[in-house]
Design a protein around this motif. Sequence first.
Motif, PDB file in Angstrom:
ATOM      1  N   LYS A  13       0.881  -1.180   0.000  1.00 11.07           N
ATOM      2  CA  LYS A  13       0.000   0.000   0.000  1.00 11.07           C
ATOM      3  C   LYS A  13       0.912   1.222   0.000  1.00 11.07           C
ATOM      4  N   SER A  14       0.482   2.295  -0.607  1.00  9.72           N
ATOM      5  CA  SER A  14       1.273   3.531  -0.552  1.00  9.72           C
ATOM      6  C   SER A  14       1.372   3.986   0.895  1.00  9.72           C
ATOM      7  N   TRP A  15       2.606   4.308   1.340  1.00 11.66           N
ATOM      8  CA  TRP A  15       2.810   4.721   2.741  1.00 11.66           C
ATOM      9  C   TRP A  15       3.350   6.142   2.774  1.00 11.66           C
ATOM     10  N   LEU A 146      -7.076  10.483   4.487  1.00  9.24           N
ATOM     11  CA  LEU A 146      -7.842  11.334   3.572  1.00  9.24           C
ATOM     12  C   LEU A 146      -7.342  11.166   2.129  1.00  9.24           C
ATOM     13  N   ILE A 147      -6.013  11.173   1.946  1.00 14.32           N
ATOM     14  CA  ILE A 147      -5.456  11.019   0.587  1.00 14.32           C
ATOM     15  C   ILE A 147      -5.850   9.646   0.037  1.00 14.32           C
ATOM     16  N   HIS A 148      -5.731   8.642   0.898  1.00 13.96           N
ATOM     17  CA  HIS A 148      -6.059   7.263   0.536  1.00 13.96           C
ATOM     18  C   HIS A 148      -7.527   7.167   0.093  1.00 13.96           C
ATOM     19  N   SER A 194      -3.434   8.457  -9.059  1.00 14.18           N
ATOM     20  CA  SER A 194      -4.844   8.673  -8.681  1.00 14.18           C
ATOM     21  C   SER A 194      -5.657   7.384  -8.785  1.00 14.18           C
ATOM     22  N   ASN A 195      -4.990   6.260  -8.733  1.00 14.97           N
ATOM     23  CA  ASN A 195      -5.619   4.932  -8.841  1.00 14.97           C
ATOM     24  C   ASN A 195      -6.483   4.810 -10.098  1.00 14.97           C
ATOM     25  N   ALA A 196      -6.008   5.410 -11.199  1.00 19.00           N
ATOM     26  CA  ALA A 196      -6.822   5.448 -12.430  1.00 19.00           C
ATOM     27  C   ALA A 196      -6.902   4.097 -13.139  1.00 19.00           C
ATOM     28  N   GLN A 220       2.908  11.727 -18.754  1.00 21.52           N
ATOM     29  CA  GLN A 220       3.994  11.008 -18.071  1.00 21.52           C
ATOM     30  C   GLN A 220       3.477  10.064 -16.973  1.00 21.52           C
ATOM     31  N   VAL A 221       2.446  10.496 -16.241  1.00 25.19           N
ATOM     32  CA  VAL A 221       1.921   9.627 -15.174  1.00 25.19           C
ATOM     33  C   VAL A 221       1.320   8.361 -15.789  1.00 25.19           C
ATOM     34  N   ARG A 222       0.578   8.536 -16.877  1.00 24.51           N
ATOM     35  CA  ARG A 222      -0.032   7.358 -17.529  1.00 24.51           C
ATOM     36  C   ARG A 222       1.051   6.444 -18.114  1.00 24.51           C
ATOM     37  N   LEU A 224       4.037   6.051 -16.823  1.00 24.87           N
ATOM     38  CA  LEU A 224       4.561   5.315 -15.665  1.00 24.87           C
ATOM     39  C   LEU A 224       3.612   4.178 -15.303  1.00 24.87           C
ATOM     40  N   ASP A 225       2.304   4.496 -15.280  1.00 26.36           N
ATOM     41  CA  ASP A 225       1.309   3.465 -14.953  1.00 26.36           C
ATOM     42  C   ASP A 225       1.460   2.261 -15.885  1.00 26.36           C
ATOM     43  N   MET A 226       1.666   2.545 -17.157  1.00 31.81           N
ATOM     44  CA  MET A 226       1.766   1.446 -18.121  1.00 31.81           C
ATOM     45  C   MET A 226       3.023   0.623 -17.852  1.00 31.81           C
TER      46      MET A 226
HETATM   47  C1  FMN Z   1       2.721   6.928 -11.347  1.00 30.06           C
HETATM   48  C2  FMN Z   1       2.131   7.212  -9.990  1.00 30.06           C
HETATM   49  C3  FMN Z   1       2.163   8.486  -9.471  1.00 30.06           C
HETATM   50  C4  FMN Z   1       1.669   8.743  -8.187  1.00 30.06           C
HETATM   51  N1  FMN Z   1       1.793  10.001  -7.662  1.00 30.06           N
HETATM   52  C5  FMN Z   1       1.381  10.233  -6.389  1.00 30.06           C
HETATM   53  C6  FMN Z   1       1.594  11.517  -5.795  1.00 30.06           C
HETATM   54  O1  FMN Z   1       2.151  12.421  -6.413  1.00 30.06           O
HETATM   55  N2  FMN Z   1       1.176  11.699  -4.502  1.00 30.06           N
HETATM   56  C7  FMN Z   1       0.596  10.680  -3.770  1.00 30.06           C
HETATM   57  O2  FMN Z   1       0.265  10.888  -2.597  1.00 30.06           O
HETATM   58  N3  FMN Z   1       0.373   9.448  -4.323  1.00 30.06           N
HETATM   59  C8  FMN Z   1       0.761   9.214  -5.604  1.00 30.06           C
HETATM   60  N4  FMN Z   1       0.584   7.959  -6.157  1.00 30.06           N
HETATM   61  C9  FMN Z   1      -0.014   6.882  -5.356  1.00 30.06           C
HETATM   62  C10 FMN Z   1      -1.418   6.501  -5.850  1.00 30.06           C
HETATM   63  O3  FMN Z   1      -2.366   7.442  -5.422  1.00 30.06           O
HETATM   64  C11 FMN Z   1      -1.742   5.090  -5.322  1.00 30.06           C
HETATM   65  O4  FMN Z   1      -0.803   4.179  -5.853  1.00 30.06           O
HETATM   66  C12 FMN Z   1      -3.130   4.610  -5.719  1.00 30.06           C
HETATM   67  O5  FMN Z   1      -4.121   5.423  -5.128  1.00 30.06           O
HETATM   68  C13 FMN Z   1      -3.373   3.164  -5.255  1.00 30.06           C
HETATM   69  O6  FMN Z   1      -3.184   3.058  -3.862  1.00 30.06           O
HETATM   70  P1  FMN Z   1      -2.118   2.036  -3.245  1.00 30.06           P
HETATM   71  O7  FMN Z   1      -0.765   2.434  -3.806  1.00 30.06           O
HETATM   72  O8  FMN Z   1      -2.201   2.229  -1.756  1.00 30.06           O
HETATM   73  O9  FMN Z   1      -2.501   0.657  -3.698  1.00 30.06           O
HETATM   74  C14 FMN Z   1       1.067   7.696  -7.434  1.00 30.06           C
HETATM   75  C15 FMN Z   1       1.024   6.410  -7.979  1.00 30.06           C
HETATM   76  C16 FMN Z   1       1.560   6.162  -9.228  1.00 30.06           C
HETATM   77  C17 FMN Z   1       1.563   4.769  -9.753  1.00 30.06           C
END
Ligand code: FMN
Length: 270
Positions: A13-15, A146-148, A194-196, A220-222, A224-226
């Motif tokens: 999970k993002s921390w 909140l961010i989550h 943005s969990n897109a 660029q974000v998309r 990276l996602d790919m």
């Molecule tokens: C390419 C990429 C850019 C991201 N940029 C940010 C960011 O600038 N700030 C942030 O708080 N989270 C950022 N995130 C985290 C995402 O919000 C997060 O991975 C997504 O909501 C899924 O949640 P999880 O990582 O807890 O599974 C980014 C994630 C990715 C993959």
Amino acid sequence: MVVALLSAAMSRKSWRSYKKERLLKHDRERITAYIQQDFQTPFGAKPRFTLIDCEPNDKLGTYGFISDAQHFIAGAVKKAPMCIEDYGFALEKIILIATTFGLGTCWLAAFDKQGFAERIRLMSDEVLPAVTPIGYKAEQGRKDQLIHWAAGSDNRKMWSELFFDTYFNTPLEPENAGDYMSAFTMVQFAPSGSNAQPWRLILDEDTVHFYHDGKKEYNQVRQLDMGIAFSHFQSAMDLFHIKGEWSIKDPDRTSGKMSYVATWTRTESD
Ligand SMILES: Cc1cc2nc3c(=O)[nH]c(=O)nc-3n(C[C@H](O)[C@H](O)[C@H](O)COP(=O)(O)O)c2cc1C
């Protein structure tokens, strides 16, 4: 190691909140060793990564997303077609290995580019697309929650929205995914900006075509996602010793706003 990576992909999970503690020697050494490898990226870019120790006067801004990080990993890659996807591929491998070590990480595409660029001595022919804090997790505060919540981070799209059988008009049923079921599930759980979850995959026998959903610009974000999706897919294929190669050969299956990105083709199994 590959099995550990797969389970890390499911549990990560993002921390965003960290203990004010430096990495212990053991953790620093294994992370430093890992980031120096050749990541064998799909399209041949060779990103370089640096473990940064934060100092009191550093200007390593994260727009308030991250609290008390003592270290970051930042990298650079030479500008070339598919270099951002390759960077995403490699940084996701680092993030997953850090997860297996019990460390916290968070993809950041929004950060103070100048501060980080100075620290890693970014060259004019390179880009620095994303960074991650890395360290010991502190308890999450209200801001983290909140961010989550705002990003809907716990949600992942269903198979029927993400994966298709030969053409976009036929959703892929998990029972028809054969050897690729774990790899597709790995992609389903990947993190994205943005969990897109902008990736859409077509399975056509032993070929997998990766598309971008086209809901927003392929920025660029998309990209990276790919690359992260490629990374999760490849890790699962490695686990099953299934070899393949990456290419860009548009099979002309586009539907609606979908835009073609790349193809993985099976070459052999061990
Ligand atoms: C390419 C990429 C850019 C991201 N940029 C940010 C960011 O600038 N700030 C942030 O708080 N989270 C950022 N995130 C985290 C995402 O919000 C997060 O991975 C997504 O909501 C899924 O949640 P999880 O990582 O807890 O599974 C980014 C994630 C990715 C993959």
